[in-house]
Design a protein around this motif. Structure first.
Motif: not given
Length: 807
Positions: A47-52, A582-599
């Motif tokens: 169990x973790x926060x989605x934003x983490x 079947x094989x896959x090689x995947x690269x991903x860059x992303x981010x998770x942000x809290x905005x509008x003062x937590x709203x």
């Protein structure tokens, strides 16, 4: 196919604009009532926060599923970018970021479904997934380390509701008058003793269907569904918890939601059998009686034992189903091709894992996984070529015998069978005589096949995270897998409509065998094979907490989907029986942000995935042929956000751009136009799709939702929801025939509800596809009727009344 509509641009502008505004705006004063609730996920098996979580994840809560009247996986895909779940011929196809499995009973899904931790790789294992659900997490991209088996395109992690400490009960009824659909769901939960808790969920649903079958004079696909689930949680000590869940379900369907989309010149023949046949009505079908009877059961036992700060988890799962289907696979009123299928499936799995606490310099998850499954598939395809010939209007005669008109290529088709001996010593030498011989003899035969497969999987997996600093986290994962499959397939030609092998002494043996060999490429055989695969699937993630509100991550991962065996093959050639890993090689860059003062929150991901030996299934003739495309690349961008605009108004928005193309695929099946221009048969014709898009891979998808809550009094509350979903144009068949190109469309769903907070009741109106869009979900060539296309249709507009009592 790249096209930006006004809605696409508006969706992007809204999502990005609000995100940028939120990153810079401090104009809104802090107000706890406007702060978003924390979303907890188990995307990394803790169990973790989605934003983490450094994974591209979308979450749909159980409340949202219930309130919107969501009944199946097809509807889930409208709320999640880059997810497509479509009902097609013989199966439900799940596609993530353009990648998914084709249609073949030997296939497992490339997007793994996990229900309370139990893997469900076959679509009949999750026919009724949305009863009393806590949440659905959609993990996009390869998830080979922690989830493992067949998650090369992603994973859908579904968690059902657990028993509560306090007593609670609810009853929800939904009725849709236009198509006479209703459902009743009842839930009872609470404590049984001081350390034993139980929950019972029951569902009964029926409906007439939204397709008018003019041939049988009934609405289809009618459905009757019964589901019962019981869950017990026993907590004898503070350290030990045992959860046992048992579910049984019955799911019966009358007919299908398919129809002839384009007759290709065959409409007059259809009308001879069914005068009410109407090619112009997308929701009108004309075909023989069809049905699908399904029985499912599952058992899950989850044991969690705390060893100090560590947790030892054991998940034991049993899943089984059987079904009996009858399908008219010519999709037309003439009795040309009828397919009866029976399947029995049984699966056992065991996972044991050890989870460390979070908060130390290093944390980890490690475990063992075992699964075994048995699949038995029996089918009979009844073919009556004479049905075509005998349905054609007569215009002349040869030697006193009427000769039919050929509306397209029936004569060529029948002549290709080279009818050499009709049993009387007569050897037809011309096209007309061949037609007459086929008609007089009925050209009726069947083929029966039995496919059996046993699979066994062993895996060791582990993932560890080193917290280099408070703001830097490095995660390394590895999964080692051994998978063994043994399969055999037997096929033989039988008397029409029976299981009796066609005897050589039958006067029509030579004729009917020639038809099966030359028209259907079907040869009697009995073959078997086995395959063992060893695989390492590593992953690496780097996570950087820019500040308390912004987390950035980058990841690279490998995943695989083991090869297998073709259930639908008809040639008996051993090399064609199997298909590769079947094989896959995947690269991903992303981010998770809290905005509008937590709203608000804004999450994004940029991804690039290369697939080798992509497993594909092409519709050729009367069957789905399995093979491996050489290479494909899926890349794109995903953005989603949630924003509390006021205390009463919340907005959700998501957008995805997808570029999914073949890098090399020179043995793809041909379209009808290519077959005709090449002069080759469907089995011998191939096209090169290098640089072309994958099927079920719309370039743009977007979703915008508004949810408003207002108090009418101290006891009454009014809630309204409006949701707009955009899907760009996409091909619905692997050969990329223009006839199978579905246009872009917008669907509008809404809900308005009046709630009595004191007496715990709610009355709501739930509308789906309110603009009544005609949406095709799957389309392909009609077998043996060149130029005709069949299609599966999504539901038209529905408006249902929903009433809920809760305690």
């Amino acid at each position: 196919m790249s096209r930006e509509s006004t809605l696409q641009k508006s969706s992007m502008a809204i999502a990005v604009g609000l995100a940028l505004q939120g990153l810079t705006s401090t104009a809104w004063a802090n107000n706890d009532a406007l702060l978003l609730e924390e979303v907890i996920v188990t995307a990394q098996k803790r169990e973790q926060s989605l934003q983490d979580v450094p994974v591209s994840v979308s979450v749909v809560t159980g409340d949202a599923i219930s309130e919107t009247g969501m009944t199946n996986l097809d509807e889930l895909s409208t709320h999640v970018p880059n997810l497509s779940i479509q009902e097609g011929s013989q199966t439900t196809a799940i596609t993530m970021r353009g990648l998914g499995s084709g249609i073949n009973q030997g296939f497992e899904q490339s997007v793994g479904m996990f229900i309370d931790g139990i893997y469900a790789g076959r679509d009949r294992q999750f026919r009724s997934p949305f009863l009393d659900v806590a949440a659905v997490e959609v993990l996009r991209g390869p998830q080979g380390t922690l989830f493992g088996k067949n998650t090369i395109a992603g994973a859908i992690n579904l968690t059902t509701a657990k028993p509560t400490d306090e007593f609670e009960a609810s009853l929800r009824t939904t009725y849709e008058p236009e198509y006479n659909e209703y459902s009743v769901e009842g839930i009872v939960s609470g404590g049984i003793t001081d350390n034993l808790y139980g929950r019972l969920a029951v569902k009964q649903a029926e409906g007439d269907g939204y397709m008018e079958n003019t041939f049988t004079d009934r609405d289809e696909a009618s459905k009757v569904e019964t589901v019962v689930r019981g869950t017990l949680v026993w907590e004898p000590t503070d350290e030990l918890s045992v959860t046992t869940k048992y579910e049984t379900a019955r799911y019966d369907v009358g007919g299908e939601n398919s129809a002839i989309d384009t007759s290709g010149g065959w409409g007059q023949i259809y009308a001879l059998t069914d005068p009410a046949y109407d090619e112009g009505d997308e929701f009108s079908r004309s075909t023989d009686k069809e049905f699908s009877d399904n029985d499912n059961e599952s058992l899950t036992v989850t044991v969690e034992y705390d060893i100090g700060e560590y947790t030892l988890t054991s998940i034991t799962g049993y899943s089984a189903y059987d079904y009996n289907d009858l399908q008219d696979v010519d999709f037309a009123p003439i009795e040309l091709l009828g397919l009866q299928q029976e399947q029995d499936f049984e699966q056992w799995s065991q996972e044991i894992r050890l989870t460390s606490p979070i908060g130390e310099k290093f944390d980890f998850i490690t475990g063992l996984y075992f699964q075994t499954s048995d699949l038995e598939h029996h089918k009979r395809l009844d073919s009556d070529l004479g049905a075509i010939v005998q349905g054609v209007p007569f215009t002349g005669s040869i030697n006193g015998i009427d000769v039919p008109i050929n509306p397209a290529n029936v004569a060529d088709l029948l002549e290709a069978a080279t009818f050499v001996n009709t049993g009387s010593g007569n050897v037809p030498t011309n096209k007309s005589a061949s037609i007459i011989a086929a008609a007089n003899n009925g050209a009726r035969s069947s083929r029966v096949s039995d496919f059996e497969q046993e699979s066994e999987t062993w895996a060791i997996f582990g993932q560890g995270t080193w917290h280099v600093r408070d703001d830097v986290h490095l995660t390394l994962g590895l999964r080692w897998t051994k998978e063994t499959k043994e399969a055999d397939r037997r096929l033989y030609i039988t008397e029409y409509g029976t299981e009796n092998p066609l005897p050589v002494t039958d006067p029509n043996y030579a004729l009917l065998t020639a038809i099966q060999n030359n028209i259907f490429s079907t040869f009697e055989h009995d073959i078997e094979d086995e395959n063992t695969v060893y695989n390492f699937s590593p992953s690496f993630k780097a996570q950087y907490d820019l500040n308390d509100d912004v987390m950035l991550y980058a990841s690279v991962s490998k995943a695989f989907k083991s090869g297998g065996f073709d259930e639908a093959g008809t040639t008996g050639i051993l090399d064609d029986f199997s298909y590769d890993d079947e094989e896959a090689l995947s690269f991903e860059v992303g981010g998770k942000m809290s905005v509008l003062d937590g709203r608000g929150s804004v999450n994004f991901a940029v991804f690039h995935t290369n697939y080798e030996d992509l497993q594909v299934s092409a519709f050729v003739g009367d069957k789905y042929v399995v093979g491996n495309a050489a290479e494909a690349t899926s890349q794109g961008v995903e953005v989603d956000g949630v924003f509390r605009l006021t205390e009463a108004l919340t907005m959700t928005a998501s957008m995805a751009y997808l570029d999914a193309t073949y890098d090399k695929f020179d043995n793809a099946s041909c379209t009808l136009a290519q077959i005709q221009s090449s002069g080759a048969t469907a089995n011998d014709c191939a096209q090169d799709l290098k640089g072309e898009t994958l099927a079920f891979a719309p370039e743009w998808t977007a979703n915008i939702g508004l949810n408003h809550v207002t108090s009418l009094s101290d006891a009454l509350e009014l809630t309204s929801m409006l949701n707009l979903n955009y899907t760009d144009e996409q091909y619905l068949a692997q050969d990329l025939d223009d006839q199978a190109l579905e246009e872009s469309h917008v669907t509008v769903n809404g809900r308005i509800a009046l709630t009595d907070l004191e007496n715990n009741w709610e009355l709501a109106l739930v509308g789906k596809n309110l603009t009544d869009e005609e949406i095709r979900t799957y389309s392909n060539d009609t077998p043996l009727m060149d130029g005709a296309f069949f299609t599966y249709m999504a539901p038209p507009r529905t408006v249902a009344v929903q009433f809920t009592l809760s305690y």
